[in-house]
Design a protein around this motif. Structure first.
Motif, PDB file in Angstrom:
ATOM      1  N   GLN A  29      41.085  -6.331  27.517  1.00 38.19           N
ATOM      2  CA  GLN A  29      42.436  -6.868  27.534  1.00 38.19           C
ATOM      3  C   GLN A  29      42.687  -7.685  26.274  1.00 38.19           C
ATOM      4  OE1 GLN A  29      42.449  -8.860  31.502  1.00 38.19           O
ATOM      5  NE2 GLN A  29      44.311  -7.666  31.790  1.00 38.19           N
ATOM      6  N   VAL A  30      43.902  -7.624  25.778  1.00 32.38           N
ATOM      7  CA  VAL A  30      44.290  -8.341  24.569  1.00 32.38           C
ATOM      8  C   VAL A  30      45.474  -9.241  24.890  1.00 32.38           C
ATOM      9  CG1 VAL A  30      45.216  -8.118  22.234  1.00 32.38           C
ATOM     10  CG2 VAL A  30      43.463  -6.520  23.028  1.00 32.38           C
ATOM     11  N   LEU A  31      45.417 -10.467  24.377  1.00 32.15           N
ATOM     12  CA  LEU A  31      46.509 -11.426  24.536  1.00 32.15           C
ATOM     13  C   LEU A  31      46.894 -11.921  23.142  1.00 32.15           C
ATOM     14  CD1 LEU A  31      48.211 -13.059  26.648  1.00 32.15           C
ATOM     15  CD2 LEU A  31      46.533 -14.887  26.345  1.00 32.15           C
ATOM     16  N   THR A  32      48.154 -11.755  22.773  1.00 34.72           N
ATOM     17  CA  THR A  32      48.622 -12.173  21.456  1.00 34.72           C
ATOM     18  C   THR A  32      49.359 -13.499  21.576  1.00 34.72           C
ATOM     19  OG1 THR A  32      48.849  -9.864  20.782  1.00 34.72           O
ATOM     20  CG2 THR A  32      49.948 -11.516  19.430  1.00 34.72           C
ATOM     21  N   VAL A  33      48.868 -14.484  20.836  1.00 35.62           N
ATOM     22  CA  VAL A  33      49.337 -15.865  20.944  1.00 35.62           C
ATOM     23  C   VAL A  33      49.966 -16.294  19.626  1.00 35.62           C
ATOM     24  CG1 VAL A  33      48.656 -18.256  21.440  1.00 35.62           C
ATOM     25  CG2 VAL A  33      47.431 -16.344  22.525  1.00 35.62           C
ATOM     26  N   SER A  34      51.122 -16.926  19.703  1.00 36.04           N
ATOM     27  CA  SER A  34      51.768 -17.490  18.521  1.00 36.04           C
ATOM     28  C   SER A  34      51.707 -19.011  18.580  1.00 36.04           C
ATOM     29  CB  SER A  34      53.235 -17.045  18.439  1.00 36.04           C
ATOM     30  OG  SER A  34      53.902 -17.718  17.390  1.00 36.04           O
ATOM     31  N   CYS A  35      51.428 -19.625  17.442  1.00 33.40           N
ATOM     32  CA  CYS A  35      51.443 -21.081  17.342  1.00 33.40           C
ATOM     33  C   CYS A  35      51.600 -21.462  15.885  1.00 33.40           C
ATOM     34  CB  CYS A  35      50.178 -21.701  17.936  1.00 33.40           C
ATOM     35  SG  CYS A  35      48.645 -21.196  17.132  1.00 33.40           S
ATOM     36  N   SER A  36      51.796 -22.723  15.621  1.00 32.95           N
ATOM     37  CA  SER A  36      51.944 -23.188  14.248  1.00 32.95           C
ATOM     38  C   SER A  36      50.590 -23.211  13.548  1.00 32.95           C
ATOM     39  CB  SER A  36      52.545 -24.595  14.237  1.00 32.95           C
ATOM     40  OG  SER A  36      51.592 -25.532  14.744  1.00 32.95           O
ATOM     41  N   PRO A  37      50.580 -23.153  12.214  1.00 36.37           N
ATOM     42  CA  PRO A  37      49.312 -23.298  11.489  1.00 36.37           C
ATOM     43  C   PRO A  37      48.602 -24.611  11.808  1.00 36.37           C
ATOM     44  CG  PRO A  37      50.991 -22.409  10.039  1.00 36.37           C
ATOM     45  CD  PRO A  37      51.693 -22.802  11.304  1.00 36.37           C
ATOM     46  N   ASN A  38      49.357 -25.689  11.962  1.00 39.52           N
ATOM     47  CA  ASN A  38      48.748 -26.977  12.321  1.00 39.52           C
ATOM     48  C   ASN A  38      47.977 -26.880  13.625  1.00 39.52           C
ATOM     49  OD1 ASN A  38      49.534 -28.767  10.204  1.00 39.52           O
ATOM     50  ND2 ASN A  38      51.584 -28.932  11.071  1.00 39.52           N
ATOM     51  N   PHE A  39      48.628 -26.327  14.639  1.00 37.65           N
ATOM     52  CA  PHE A  39      48.011 -26.250  15.959  1.00 37.65           C
ATOM     53  C   PHE A  39      46.823 -25.294  15.946  1.00 37.65           C
ATOM     54  CE2 PHE A  39      47.618 -24.751  20.339  1.00 37.65           C
ATOM     55  CZ  PHE A  39      47.639 -25.943  21.042  1.00 37.65           C
ATOM     56  N   ALA A  40      46.967 -24.176  15.253  1.00 34.51           N
ATOM     57  CA  ALA A  40      45.865 -23.217  15.188  1.00 34.51           C
ATOM     58  C   ALA A  40      44.638 -23.838  14.542  1.00 34.51           C
ATOM     59  CB  ALA A  40      46.299 -21.975  14.409  1.00 34.51           C
ATOM     60  N   GLN A  41      44.840 -24.517  13.414  1.00 35.14           N
ATOM     61  CA  GLN A  41      43.710 -25.047  12.649  1.00 35.14           C
ATOM     62  C   GLN A  41      43.020 -26.213  13.328  1.00 35.14           C
ATOM     63  OE1 GLN A  41      44.737 -26.238   8.642  1.00 35.14           O
ATOM     64  NE2 GLN A  41      42.850 -27.388   8.373  1.00 35.14           N
ATOM     65  N   LYS A  42      43.788 -27.140  13.878  1.00 32.72           N
ATOM     66  CA  LYS A  42      43.199 -28.390  14.359  1.00 32.72           C
ATOM     67  C   LYS A  42      42.991 -28.442  15.867  1.00 32.72           C
ATOM     68  CE  LYS A  42      42.243 -31.197  12.015  1.00 32.72           C
ATOM     69  NZ  LYS A  42      41.004 -31.340  11.231  1.00 32.72           N
ATOM     70  N   TRP A  43      43.630 -27.554  16.626  1.00 36.56           N
ATOM     71  CA  TRP A  43      43.507 -27.630  18.087  1.00 36.56           C
ATOM     72  C   TRP A  43      42.936 -26.350  18.683  1.00 36.56           C
ATOM     73  CZ3 TRP A  43      44.335 -25.986  22.957  1.00 36.56           C
ATOM     74  CH2 TRP A  43      44.348 -26.923  23.988  1.00 36.56           C
ATOM     75  N   LEU A  44      43.574 -25.221  18.420  1.00 33.85           N
ATOM     76  CA  LEU A  44      43.224 -23.994  19.139  1.00 33.85           C
ATOM     77  C   LEU A  44      41.920 -23.369  18.666  1.00 33.85           C
ATOM     78  CD1 LEU A  44      43.918 -21.865  21.221  1.00 33.85           C
ATOM     79  CD2 LEU A  44      45.403 -20.756  19.538  1.00 33.85           C
ATOM     80  N   VAL A  45      41.811 -23.065  17.374  1.00 29.82           N
ATOM     81  CA  VAL A  45      40.640 -22.341  16.865  1.00 29.82           C
ATOM     82  C   VAL A  45      39.329 -23.079  17.135  1.00 29.82           C
ATOM     83  CG1 VAL A  45      39.529 -21.468  14.775  1.00 29.82           C
ATOM     84  CG2 VAL A  45      41.963 -21.032  15.171  1.00 29.82           C
ATOM     85  N   PRO A  46      39.247 -24.397  16.946  1.00 29.74           N
ATOM     86  CA  PRO A  46      37.973 -25.079  17.228  1.00 29.74           C
ATOM     87  C   PRO A  46      37.541 -25.028  18.692  1.00 29.74           C
ATOM     88  CG  PRO A  46      39.358 -26.438  15.815  1.00 29.74           C
ATOM     89  CD  PRO A  46      40.217 -25.320  16.309  1.00 29.74           C
ATOM     90  N   ARG A  47      38.472 -24.683  19.591  1.00 32.06           N
ATOM     91  CA  ARG A  47      38.151 -24.635  21.015  1.00 32.06           C
ATOM     92  C   ARG A  47      37.901 -23.231  21.538  1.00 32.06           C
ATOM     93  NH1 ARG A  47      41.648 -29.132  20.507  1.00 32.06           N
ATOM     94  NH2 ARG A  47      41.159 -30.876  21.908  1.00 32.06           N
ATOM     95  N   LEU A  48      37.973 -22.218  20.679  1.00 27.37           N
ATOM     96  CA  LEU A  48      37.901 -20.837  21.140  1.00 27.37           C
ATOM     97  C   LEU A  48      36.569 -20.492  21.793  1.00 27.37           C
ATOM     98  CD1 LEU A  48      39.767 -18.722  18.449  1.00 27.37           C
ATOM     99  CD2 LEU A  48      40.553 -19.466  20.697  1.00 27.37           C
ATOM    100  N   GLY A  49      35.492 -21.144  21.372  1.00 30.45           N
ATOM    101  CA  GLY A  49      34.205 -20.882  22.005  1.00 30.45           C
ATOM    102  C   GLY A  49      34.255 -21.127  23.493  1.00 30.45           C
ATOM    103  N   SER A  50      34.922 -22.206  23.891  1.00 30.43           N
ATOM    104  CA  SER A  50      35.072 -22.518  25.309  1.00 30.43           C
ATOM    105  C   SER A  50      35.876 -21.445  26.020  1.00 30.43           C
ATOM    106  CB  SER A  50      35.759 -23.873  25.469  1.00 30.43           C
ATOM    107  OG  SER A  50      36.176 -24.090  26.794  1.00 30.43           O
ATOM    108  N   PHE A  51      36.899 -20.925  25.352  1.00 36.50           N
ATOM    109  CA  PHE A  51      37.718 -19.899  25.988  1.00 36.50           C
ATOM    110  C   PHE A  51      36.904 -18.641  26.260  1.00 36.50           C
ATOM    111  CE2 PHE A  51      40.381 -16.118  25.757  1.00 36.50           C
ATOM    112  CZ  PHE A  51      41.267 -16.383  26.785  1.00 36.50           C
ATOM    113  N   TYR A  52      36.142 -18.187  25.266  1.00 34.18           N
ATOM    114  CA  TYR A  52      35.396 -16.939  25.441  1.00 34.18           C
ATOM    115  C   TYR A  52      34.223 -17.108  26.399  1.00 34.18           C
ATOM    116  CZ  TYR A  52      38.174 -14.590  21.939  1.00 34.18           C
ATOM    117  OH  TYR A  52      39.219 -14.008  21.271  1.00 34.18           O
ATOM    118  N   ASP A  53      33.712 -18.321  26.530  1.00 32.89           N
ATOM    119  CA  ASP A  53      32.689 -18.558  27.546  1.00 32.89           C
ATOM    120  C   ASP A  53      33.241 -18.274  28.938  1.00 32.89           C
ATOM    121  OD1 ASP A  53      30.814 -19.300  25.690  1.00 32.89           O
ATOM    122  OD2 ASP A  53      31.108 -21.465  25.958  1.00 32.89           O
ATOM    123  N   ASP A  54      34.496 -18.642  29.157  1.00 37.10           N
ATOM    124  CA  ASP A  54      35.121 -18.484  30.473  1.00 37.10           C
ATOM    125  C   ASP A  54      35.856 -17.162  30.632  1.00 37.10           C
ATOM    126  OD1 ASP A  54      34.232 -21.047  31.076  1.00 37.10           O
ATOM    127  OD2 ASP A  54      36.108 -22.004  30.476  1.00 37.10           O
TER     128      ASP A  54
END
Length: 203
Positions: free
Chosen positions: A1-26
């Motif tokens: 399954q694929v989920l396409t997410v839109s967000c600002s560069p600020n949010f992607a760099q400082k919030w979302l991307v650093p947390r992706l490991g937790s997402f893929y664990d779950d």
């Protein structure tokens, strides 16, 4: 399954991307496609399933959930200690370089809202960066203070890369919101991702 997410560069760099490991664990069976753009998507044939927007939350044509509020406050590198121990009041910030983001008047508004007179500060001095995320990163490595947003700086504070020299803060005008078309709000993968976002924001 694929989920396409839109967000600002600020949010992607400082919030979302650093947390992706937790997402893929779950969610090992769900692949994310992240589209980082400062423009709000329309969900009209653009291939976006869900978005995180920074704004006032007033989008009646979409299903909207508030992810987190934000506060604005100064941060600086932990490597400036013990020099920052001399910062006991907002007035003491006059002796330090202030790092600016794309809103050059941001520091002036923050100072005034916290009872300080902006004219007493050399606000023409200091580097200016096009993104808030870059201003935060500059504070990690440069001898100055950035006016940070709480959501974007949370991981740097938790890791000890940055510190808050003062408790003074200002409620931000906008918050972060999770949005998607009403027709997709009950899609299981949308529900899973939205819940993960909320769990991360409340962690």
């Amino acid at each position: 399954q694929v989920l396409t997410v839109s967000c600002s560069p600020n949010f992607a760099q400082k919030w979302l991307v650093p947390r992706l490991g937790s997402f893929y664990d779950d969610n090992p069976s769900l692949d994310l496609r992240i589209s980082a753009s400062p423009q709000h998507v329309t969900f009209d044939g653009d291939g976006i399933d869900i978005a995180v927007r920074h704004g006032d939350g007033n989008w009646p044509e979409l299903a909207v959930s508030r992810l987190c509020r934000e506060w604005l406050f100064p941060v600086c590198s932990s490597r400036l200690e013990p020099a920052i121990e001399s910062i006991n009041s907002i007035d003491d910030l006059r002796h330090y370089v202030l790092i600016h983001d794309q809103q050059r008047d941001g520091w002036a508004r923050w100072l005034q809202a916290n009872g300080a007179e902006p004219a007493n500060f050399d606000l023409d001095r200091g580097p200016q960066l096009i993104q808030t995320s870059l201003a935060i990163d500059a504070a990690v490595s440069a001898p100055g203070l950035a006016r940070a947003r709480s959501a974007l700086v949370a991981l740097d504070l938790a890791a000890g890369r940055l510190v808050r020299p003062l408790d003074a803060e200002l409620a931000a005008e906008f918050a972060y919101w999770i949005v998607c078309p009403h027709s997709q709000a009950t899609d299981p993968k949308i529900i899973r991702f939205r819940q993960w976002l909320m769990d991360q924001a409340n962690d």
